[in-house]
Motif scaffolding. Sequence first.
Motif, PDB file in Angstrom:
ATOM      1  N   TRP A   1       0.835  -1.195   0.000  1.00 28.22           N
ATOM      2  CA  TRP A   1       0.000   0.000   0.000  1.00 28.22           C
ATOM      3  C   TRP A   1       0.873   1.250   0.000  1.00 28.22           C
ATOM      4  O   TRP A   1       1.853   1.336   0.745  1.00 28.22           O
ATOM      5  CB  TRP A   1      -0.889   0.042   1.229  1.00 28.22           C
ATOM      6  CG  TRP A   1      -1.950  -1.001   1.294  1.00 28.22           C
ATOM      7  CD1 TRP A   1      -2.274  -1.919   0.342  1.00 28.22           C
ATOM      8  CD2 TRP A   1      -2.824  -1.238   2.389  1.00 28.22           C
ATOM      9  NE1 TRP A   1      -3.278  -2.709   0.791  1.00 28.22           N
ATOM     10  CE2 TRP A   1      -3.644  -2.321   2.036  1.00 28.22           C
ATOM     11  CE3 TRP A   1      -2.980  -0.652   3.632  1.00 28.22           C
ATOM     12  CZ2 TRP A   1      -4.627  -2.807   2.886  1.00 28.22           C
ATOM     13  CZ3 TRP A   1      -3.949  -1.144   4.471  1.00 28.22           C
ATOM     14  CH2 TRP A   1      -4.767  -2.194   4.104  1.00 28.22           C
ATOM     15  N   VAL A   2       0.488   2.226  -0.792  1.00 26.39           N
ATOM     16  CA  VAL A   2       1.212   3.497  -0.828  1.00 26.39           C
ATOM     17  C   VAL A   2       1.095   4.201   0.518  1.00 26.39           C
ATOM     18  O   VAL A   2       2.050   4.803   0.997  1.00 26.39           O
ATOM     19  CB  VAL A   2       0.662   4.393  -1.960  1.00 26.39           C
ATOM     20  CG1 VAL A   2       1.295   5.769  -1.922  1.00 26.39           C
ATOM     21  CG2 VAL A   2       0.883   3.737  -3.307  1.00 26.39           C
ATOM     22  N   THR A   3      -0.056   4.112   1.159  1.00 30.55           N
ATOM     23  CA  THR A   3      -0.291   4.784   2.441  1.00 30.55           C
ATOM     24  C   THR A   3      -0.188   3.820   3.617  1.00 30.55           C
ATOM     25  O   THR A   3      -0.623   4.137   4.717  1.00 30.55           O
ATOM     26  CB  THR A   3      -1.677   5.457   2.460  1.00 30.55           C
ATOM     27  OG1 THR A   3      -2.681   4.448   2.296  1.00 30.55           O
ATOM     28  CG2 THR A   3      -1.802   6.501   1.368  1.00 30.55           C
ATOM     29  N   GLY A   4       0.381   2.665   3.414  1.00 36.70           N
ATOM     30  CA  GLY A   4       0.447   1.648   4.456  1.00 36.70           C
ATOM     31  C   GLY A   4       1.230   2.043   5.687  1.00 36.70           C
ATOM     32  O   GLY A   4       1.013   1.501   6.765  1.00 36.70           O
ATOM     33  N   ASP A   5       2.144   3.016   5.533  1.00 41.17           N
ATOM     34  CA  ASP A   5       2.948   3.421   6.690  1.00 41.17           C
ATOM     35  C   ASP A   5       2.319   4.569   7.467  1.00 41.17           C
ATOM     36  O   ASP A   5       2.871   5.020   8.464  1.00 41.17           O
ATOM     37  CB  ASP A   5       4.367   3.785   6.263  1.00 41.17           C
ATOM     38  CG  ASP A   5       4.417   4.916   5.254  1.00 41.17           C
ATOM     39  OD1 ASP A   5       3.372   5.280   4.691  1.00 41.17           O
ATOM     40  OD2 ASP A   5       5.519   5.456   5.028  1.00 41.17           O
ATOM     41  N   GLU A   6       1.137   5.012   7.041  1.00 36.62           N
ATOM     42  CA  GLU A   6       0.420   6.053   7.783  1.00 36.62           C
ATOM     43  C   GLU A   6      -0.265   5.425   8.990  1.00 36.62           C
ATOM     44  O   GLU A   6      -0.508   4.212   9.020  1.00 36.62           O
ATOM     45  CB  GLU A   6      -0.628   6.707   6.884  1.00 36.62           C
ATOM     46  CG  GLU A   6      -0.024   7.519   5.754  1.00 36.62           C
ATOM     47  CD  GLU A   6      -1.079   8.141   4.850  1.00 36.62           C
ATOM     48  OE1 GLU A   6      -2.290   7.984   5.108  1.00 36.62           O
ATOM     49  OE2 GLU A   6      -0.675   8.782   3.870  1.00 36.62           O
ATOM     50  N   PRO A   7      -0.593   6.228  10.000  1.00 38.90           N
ATOM     51  CA  PRO A   7      -1.298   5.685  11.175  1.00 38.90           C
ATOM     52  C   PRO A   7      -2.631   5.037  10.783  1.00 38.90           C
ATOM     53  O   PRO A   7      -3.279   5.467   9.832  1.00 38.90           O
ATOM     54  CB  PRO A   7      -1.542   6.913  12.051  1.00 38.90           C
ATOM     55  CG  PRO A   7      -0.543   7.916  11.607  1.00 38.90           C
ATOM     56  CD  PRO A   7      -0.313   7.661  10.145  1.00 38.90           C
ATOM     57  N   MET A   8      -3.000   3.993  11.518  1.00 34.38           N
ATOM     58  CA  MET A   8      -4.271   3.325  11.225  1.00 34.38           C
ATOM     59  C   MET A   8      -5.418   4.322  11.333  1.00 34.38           C
ATOM     60  O   MET A   8      -5.343   5.303  12.074  1.00 34.38           O
ATOM     61  CB  MET A   8      -4.494   2.134  12.147  1.00 34.38           C
ATOM     62  CG  MET A   8      -4.812   2.434  13.577  1.00 34.38           C
ATOM     63  SD  MET A   8      -5.118   0.906  14.483  1.00 34.38           S
ATOM     64  CE  MET A   8      -4.220   1.260  15.978  1.00 34.38           C
ATOM     65  N   THR A   9      -6.465   4.040  10.594  1.00 29.84           N
ATOM     66  CA  THR A   9      -7.634   4.914  10.598  1.00 29.84           C
ATOM     67  C   THR A   9      -8.450   4.683  11.863  1.00 29.84           C
ATOM     68  O   THR A   9      -8.275   3.676  12.552  1.00 29.84           O
ATOM     69  CB  THR A   9      -8.525   4.630   9.372  1.00 29.84           C
ATOM     70  OG1 THR A   9      -9.064   3.303   9.492  1.00 29.84           O
ATOM     71  CG2 THR A   9      -7.758   4.776   8.063  1.00 29.84           C
ATOM     72  N   GLY A  10      -9.357   5.603  12.127  1.00 27.59           N
ATOM     73  CA  GLY A  10     -10.256   5.450  13.262  1.00 27.59           C
ATOM     74  C   GLY A  10     -11.115   4.206  13.142  1.00 27.59           C
ATOM     75  O   GLY A  10     -11.367   3.510  14.128  1.00 27.59           O
ATOM     76  N   ALA A  11     -11.552   3.921  11.929  1.00 26.91           N
ATOM     77  CA  ALA A  11     -12.377   2.732  11.702  1.00 26.91           C
ATOM     78  C   ALA A  11     -11.574   1.458  11.977  1.00 26.91           C
ATOM     79  O   ALA A  11     -12.086   0.519  12.588  1.00 26.91           O
ATOM     80  CB  ALA A  11     -12.908   2.726  10.272  1.00 26.91           C
ATOM     81  N   GLN A  12     -10.320   1.435  11.534  1.00 22.09           N
ATOM     82  CA  GLN A  12      -9.478   0.274  11.806  1.00 22.09           C
ATOM     83  C   GLN A  12      -9.266   0.101  13.308  1.00 22.09           C
ATOM     84  O   GLN A  12      -9.351  -1.009  13.826  1.00 22.09           O
ATOM     85  CB  GLN A  12      -8.109   0.420  11.129  1.00 22.09           C
ATOM     86  CG  GLN A  12      -8.099   0.152   9.650  1.00 22.09           C
ATOM     87  CD  GLN A  12      -6.718   0.331   9.074  1.00 22.09           C
ATOM     88  OE1 GLN A  12      -6.086   1.361   9.278  1.00 22.09           O
ATOM     89  NE2 GLN A  12      -6.239  -0.670   8.347  1.00 22.09           N
ATOM     90  N   ALA A  13      -8.988   1.207  13.997  1.00 23.85           N
ATOM     91  CA  ALA A  13      -8.750   1.136  15.439  1.00 23.85           C
ATOM     92  C   ALA A  13      -9.978   0.609  16.165  1.00 23.85           C
ATOM     93  O   ALA A  13      -9.866  -0.254  17.043  1.00 23.85           O
ATOM     94  CB  ALA A  13      -8.357   2.511  15.978  1.00 23.85           C
ATOM     95  N   SER A  14     -11.145   1.106  15.794  1.00 20.46           N
ATOM     96  CA  SER A  14     -12.387   0.679  16.436  1.00 20.46           C
ATOM     97  C   SER A  14     -12.631  -0.812  16.216  1.00 20.46           C
ATOM     98  O   SER A  14     -12.947  -1.556  17.155  1.00 20.46           O
ATOM     99  CB  SER A  14     -13.554   1.500  15.886  1.00 20.46           C
ATOM    100  OG  SER A  14     -14.764   1.052  16.419  1.00 20.46           O
TER     101      SER A  14
END
Length: 64
Positions: free
Chosen positions: A20-33
């Motif tokens: 993923w191009v954005t794979g190293d960005e912090p997880m999203t709120g939806a992913q965290a939940s």
Amino acid sequence: MTDNPKSNPTGNAEKDPEDWVTGDEPMTGAQASYLKTLCEQHGEEFQDGLTKAEASERIEALKG
């Protein structure tokens, strides 16, 4: 024929999170939940601070 994402809406869904191009960005709120819910269901510790790719892989591991 060109690879048009609109003609194949699930094409990117099969991409490896490591690619993923954005794979190293912090997880999203939806992913965290969702990850918190899965961790609670499996008696696992929730790890804050994961990347999008790491969270996706953890989610898949807990679902599987």
